[in-house]
Motif scaffolding. Sequence first.
Motif, PDB file in Angstrom:
ATOM      1  N   GLU A   1      72.185  80.224  52.441  1.00 38.57           N
ATOM      2  CA  GLU A   1      71.557  79.475  53.534  1.00 38.57           C
ATOM      3  C   GLU A   1      70.907  78.197  53.022  1.00 38.57           C
ATOM      4  OE1 GLU A   1      68.365  80.290  57.166  1.00 38.57           O
ATOM      5  OE2 GLU A   1      68.801  81.843  55.667  1.00 38.57           O
ATOM      6  N   LYS A   2      70.293  78.252  51.845  1.00 35.32           N
ATOM      7  CA  LYS A   2      69.648  77.069  51.269  1.00 35.32           C
ATOM      8  C   LYS A   2      70.670  75.986  50.957  1.00 35.32           C
ATOM      9  CE  LYS A   2      66.736  75.649  47.360  1.00 35.32           C
ATOM     10  NZ  LYS A   2      66.083  76.094  46.096  1.00 35.32           N
ATOM     11  N   LYS A   3      71.795  76.365  50.379  1.00 37.11           N
ATOM     12  CA  LYS A   3      72.832  75.389  50.068  1.00 37.11           C
ATOM     13  C   LYS A   3      73.385  74.745  51.344  1.00 37.11           C
ATOM     14  CE  LYS A   3      74.315  77.606  45.774  1.00 37.11           C
ATOM     15  NZ  LYS A   3      75.431  78.282  45.075  1.00 37.11           N
ATOM     16  N   THR A   4      73.535  75.526  52.404  1.00 40.02           N
ATOM     17  CA  THR A   4      74.045  74.984  53.664  1.00 40.02           C
ATOM     18  C   THR A   4      73.091  73.947  54.245  1.00 40.02           C
ATOM     19  OG1 THR A   4      75.145  77.102  54.088  1.00 40.02           O
ATOM     20  CG2 THR A   4      74.857  75.617  55.965  1.00 40.02           C
ATOM     21  N   ILE A   5      71.810  74.236  54.224  1.00 41.32           N
ATOM     22  CA  ILE A   5      70.822  73.298  54.777  1.00 41.32           C
ATOM     23  C   ILE A   5      70.794  72.011  53.968  1.00 41.32           C
ATOM     24  CG2 ILE A   5      68.345  72.941  55.173  1.00 41.32           C
ATOM     25  CD1 ILE A   5      68.179  75.923  55.883  1.00 41.32           C
ATOM     26  N   GLU A   6      70.874  72.130  52.646  1.00 39.79           N
ATOM     27  CA  GLU A   6      70.856  70.926  51.801  1.00 39.79           C
ATOM     28  C   GLU A   6      72.076  70.048  52.094  1.00 39.79           C
ATOM     29  OE1 GLU A   6      70.686  72.428  47.868  1.00 39.79           O
ATOM     30  OE2 GLU A   6      68.535  72.860  47.932  1.00 39.79           O
ATOM     31  N   LYS A   7      73.205  70.664  52.321  1.00 35.28           N
ATOM     32  CA  LYS A   7      74.409  69.887  52.634  1.00 35.28           C
ATOM     33  C   LYS A   7      74.290  69.196  53.975  1.00 35.28           C
ATOM     34  CE  LYS A   7      79.428  70.324  52.708  1.00 35.28           C
ATOM     35  NZ  LYS A   7      80.579  71.253  52.579  1.00 35.28           N
ATOM     36  N   GLN A   8      73.711  69.887  54.974  1.00 34.04           N
ATOM     37  CA  GLN A   8      73.504  69.264  56.282  1.00 34.04           C
ATOM     38  C   GLN A   8      72.527  68.095  56.190  1.00 34.04           C
ATOM     39  OE1 GLN A   8      72.267  72.382  58.932  1.00 34.04           O
ATOM     40  NE2 GLN A   8      74.339  73.346  59.030  1.00 34.04           N
ATOM     41  N   MET A   9      71.511  68.219  55.363  1.00 34.42           N
ATOM     42  CA  MET A   9      70.522  67.136  55.222  1.00 34.42           C
ATOM     43  C   MET A   9      71.173  65.893  54.615  1.00 34.42           C
ATOM     44  SD  MET A   9      67.158  69.293  53.959  1.00 34.42           S
ATOM     45  CE  MET A   9      66.207  67.809  53.677  1.00 34.42           C
ATOM     46  N   LYS A  10      72.024  66.056  53.637  1.00 33.61           N
ATOM     47  CA  LYS A  10      72.695  64.900  53.036  1.00 33.61           C
ATOM     48  C   LYS A  10      73.558  64.182  54.072  1.00 33.61           C
ATOM     49  CE  LYS A  10      72.898  66.733  48.326  1.00 33.61           C
ATOM     50  NZ  LYS A  10      73.790  67.150  47.217  1.00 33.61           N
ATOM     51  N   ASN A  11      74.324  64.926  54.865  1.00 34.60           N
ATOM     52  CA  ASN A  11      75.175  64.300  55.880  1.00 34.60           C
ATOM     53  C   ASN A  11      74.344  63.594  56.939  1.00 34.60           C
ATOM     54  OD1 ASN A  11      77.513  65.210  54.636  1.00 34.60           O
ATOM     55  ND2 ASN A  11      77.518  67.149  55.768  1.00 34.60           N
ATOM     56  N   LEU A  12      73.238  64.219  57.311  1.00 35.84           N
ATOM     57  CA  LEU A  12      72.388  63.625  58.350  1.00 35.84           C
ATOM     58  C   LEU A  12      71.742  62.341  57.868  1.00 35.84           C
ATOM     59  CD1 LEU A  12      71.527  64.161  61.231  1.00 35.84           C
ATOM     60  CD2 LEU A  12      69.549  65.421  60.369  1.00 35.84           C
ATOM     61  N   ASP A  13      71.340  62.266  56.602  1.00 30.97           N
ATOM     62  CA  ASP A  13      70.760  61.036  56.054  1.00 30.97           C
ATOM     63  C   ASP A  13      71.775  59.901  56.100  1.00 30.97           C
ATOM     64  OD1 ASP A  13      68.404  62.368  55.613  1.00 30.97           O
ATOM     65  OD2 ASP A  13      68.847  62.824  53.498  1.00 30.97           O
ATOM     66  N   ARG A  14      73.020  60.213  55.777  1.00 29.49           N
ATOM     67  CA  ARG A  14      74.043  59.172  55.819  1.00 29.49           C
ATOM     68  C   ARG A  14      74.266  58.671  57.235  1.00 29.49           C
ATOM     69  NH1 ARG A  14      79.141  59.559  56.986  1.00 29.49           N
ATOM     70  NH2 ARG A  14      79.042  61.841  56.900  1.00 29.49           N
ATOM     71  N   ILE A  15      74.277  59.568  58.222  1.00 28.79           N
ATOM     72  CA  ILE A  15      74.479  59.167  59.621  1.00 28.79           C
ATOM     73  C   ILE A  15      73.307  58.303  60.108  1.00 28.79           C
ATOM     74  CG2 ILE A  15      74.665  60.068  61.978  1.00 28.79           C
ATOM     75  CD1 ILE A  15      76.125  62.490  60.790  1.00 28.79           C
ATOM     76  N   ILE A  16      72.079  58.657  59.707  1.00 27.05           N
ATOM     77  CA  ILE A  16      70.904  57.888  60.155  1.00 27.05           C
ATOM     78  C   ILE A  16      70.969  56.465  59.628  1.00 27.05           C
ATOM     79  CG2 ILE A  16      68.382  57.700  59.869  1.00 27.05           C
ATOM     80  CD1 ILE A  16      68.287  60.789  60.052  1.00 27.05           C
ATOM     81  N   GLU A  17      71.368  56.271  58.385  1.00 26.62           N
ATOM     82  CA  GLU A  17      71.462  54.914  57.819  1.00 26.62           C
ATOM     83  C   GLU A  17      72.478  54.094  58.598  1.00 26.62           C
ATOM     84  OE1 GLU A  17      69.651  53.509  55.572  1.00 26.62           O
ATOM     85  OE2 GLU A  17      68.436  55.311  55.240  1.00 26.62           O
ATOM     86  N   ASP A  18      73.601  54.693  58.968  1.00 22.90           N
ATOM     87  CA  ASP A  18      74.614  53.954  59.738  1.00 22.90           C
ATOM     88  C   ASP A  18      74.090  53.587  61.111  1.00 22.90           C
ATOM     89  OD1 ASP A  18      76.355  54.191  57.651  1.00 22.90           O
ATOM     90  OD2 ASP A  18      77.400  55.983  58.457  1.00 22.90           O
ATOM     91  N   LEU A  19      73.359  54.499  61.758  1.00 20.47           N
ATOM     92  CA  LEU A  19      72.824  54.222  63.079  1.00 20.47           C
ATOM     93  C   LEU A  19      71.775  53.116  63.047  1.00 20.47           C
ATOM     94  CD1 LEU A  19      72.515  57.831  64.583  1.00 20.47           C
ATOM     95  CD2 LEU A  19      74.107  56.032  65.260  1.00 20.47           C
TER      96      LEU A  19
END
Length: 821
Positions: free
Chosen positions: A227-245
Amino acid sequence: MERTPIPNDRADDIDAGSELPFDIRTFLLGLLRRWPIVVISTILFAALGVAGALLFGSRTYKAETVLLYKPSSVAGVENDLYVPPPLPTQLHLVKLQSNLEEVRRRLKLPATLKALGAACDVVVERKTNLMIIRVEWDSPDMAAAIANTLRDVFLENQRRLRRTEVGKDLRDLEKRLEAIRQQLKKADAALKEFTTTHNVVDLEQETQWYLDELTSIELLLEQAQVEKKTIEKQMKNLDRIIEDLKRRVAKEQAQSAQLEALSDVNLRIQRLRELIQEDKQYRARLAELTQKELELERAKKLLAEGLISEVEFGKIKADYERQKALTIDTDQIKQWKAEMERLDRVVVPNQNGLTPSGEILQDMMRKAFDLQLQHVAVADKVEHLNEARARIKARLDALPALQREYVALNREVQSLENEKQQLENVLVKVRRVYESEASDFTIISEARPPVLPSQSNRKLIFLGIAALGPLMGLFIIVLLELADMTIKSGSELSIRLGVPVLGVLPRLPAGRQLIPGKVESELIEAFKIIARRIRYAVPKRGARLLIVSAQHGEGKTSLAANLAACLGRMDERVLLIDAQVRSGSQPPSLAQMLLAEESARNGNGRRPLTPIEAVFLQPVQNFAQFIRRTIPEKAWRTLPQITQRHPRLAATAARVKDWFHHRFEQMRSLHPPTGVAGQHHTLRELITNGHQSLKGLGEYLSFEADQPDDVIWPTVLAGVECVPRIKEPVIPDLLGSRRMQALLDEVSSRFSLILIDAPPVLPYVDAELLAPWCDAVIFVVRSRMCRVGTLRRALDRLRATGAPIIGALLNGVDPLYLEEM
């Protein structure tokens, strides 16, 4: 001399029947006439069939015994120690040579093993465990004994086989049990020594608890780490999307600042107008769709009642589907509308002052905050689980090695105890089976002697021999009919002799009138038809007709007299000349025949039997005569008095009597009379002036009478006069003399028709002497008297004289052959 064609229905029969040497219908009627031979042959062969079936036939009796297969096995440690053979294998063990040899020894059978095996049959009923032993034998008691004995021998061998196999398993189990006991004894001693030495009470339960807890913690720790690894992966993707937005929002804000307020208002007004128009069109289409739907429902009802056709209903349904497609949006159109709304929000400024990308950016930043909170909670959970796992491992490592050794020793003891218990249970079962006398088969029914045979060839033998009876009878009558070369019908006469048939006269029973006189002849109508045919064939006035036959006794004299009588009634002046002037043993003269009834019908004369008829018919006739002689009529008349108390016996006796008398009369009818016998009279009784001194043809030819009028005498027949034969015969050569010719020339000028009764052709030359002086020849044939070859020789001799043969008369025909006439 010209002749008129004969008006005979048989004019074309000669050509039509010339393809075969005999007449088919006559041949078949001849076979039918001899049916008693087929009946006698059938009865005889039926009796032979009964005797053959009793002497050579055999009957087979079938006995069977039924067994139910209930196999019993002994469960071992891993596999079954004793498994009985399957039922198909047991099936083949029944008919072993050793079993058959034992059965033969016990029952003392003289049969071979092959014959005994062929008589035995073992089957298994389909989808059951029933085994049936069937035995077929010529004795019912022996069939049952063989079935029961074979069953007993098989069961004994089956029990012996099972005892042998179970004995082997029993010895193996005893050895294994002894070895387990020794191992268990050693393991118990080692565990007892360990607990005494190290003072161990119960460490296994505690160790088991720690192990279970460690397993649970490791499972939870693994889930938390994932579960910890899954959350960390989601956080990385979300940071990239926020920068683009963030970059997109900055760009949109820069573009919106450059747009003028007036253009935004115009664009929004245009978009509102389009939305209003689309809404109006949608409501209109919806109303039209409702109307189409109502029309479709109405069309369905009309179609069900048969008021509209399938084509009209299809058009209405197509209109409804088209309107439905225009009104209701598909999923793809809905997606496109959603995309247009999103574009409207991007193109047309909103009241909040945020761009669409700004709104998305706000949502993404809220999700990033939630993921950070979840990540913190999962990290704390993982850390906690790692600490718990380390603590439990430390506790397990703290356990002394003695505890683990105790657990190993205890497990070994328990395993040996379980194996020992299982072996003891199996050993009890195996010993019980070994000592038991029961079998895997249960006898359902014993074989009992059958009452009735299952098979018998006696019926087949009887039917085979009895079937030969009709065939042999048919063969005999066909052979007799083929060997009978006499003439039996008019069709056969025309086919075999090749001459026209002027008429066919039936055979009259005994005592019937034939010669014309005071009593009218029964065949007067037939003679009238023949007389007219003769006049059609020879219309010349003063014609001379020679009536002749091949042998004596063929009825030419009686036929000549009846023809003269019929022609006299037809306003013809007929002269009947008796030209039988020879001496010796010849039939009565024409004068005698005219004065007496035809005695040939009530005489006892018989034509001689042919060789084949003598072989087959003579014994039958002799048997019928023997029955008639041995059982006189008086005995039959007194039989009802003897059997007054038994009416059925009297009726049976009467039927037997009638049958034998009928058969005797039928045998007599197979041989018609061949000669004329009876009482002879003088011509004076027929001639009107019979008291005078009569002179005949002999006297005229011998010059005792000078003029023809001296020998021509009137008769009682209207229009008929005759020249009889009175005194001693003269030399037959005078029939061909000039005086005879002069007589015929004289009478031809005075009479309209002259009938000459000539002697038979084959014995004498008289007919050949007379034939040249005649205008036509009538050939008389008696049915079933002369053979075809004899008749042909007679015709050949007549044809050699040059005299025309206008036809033949068939006399004495059996009524069976008259149907075709």
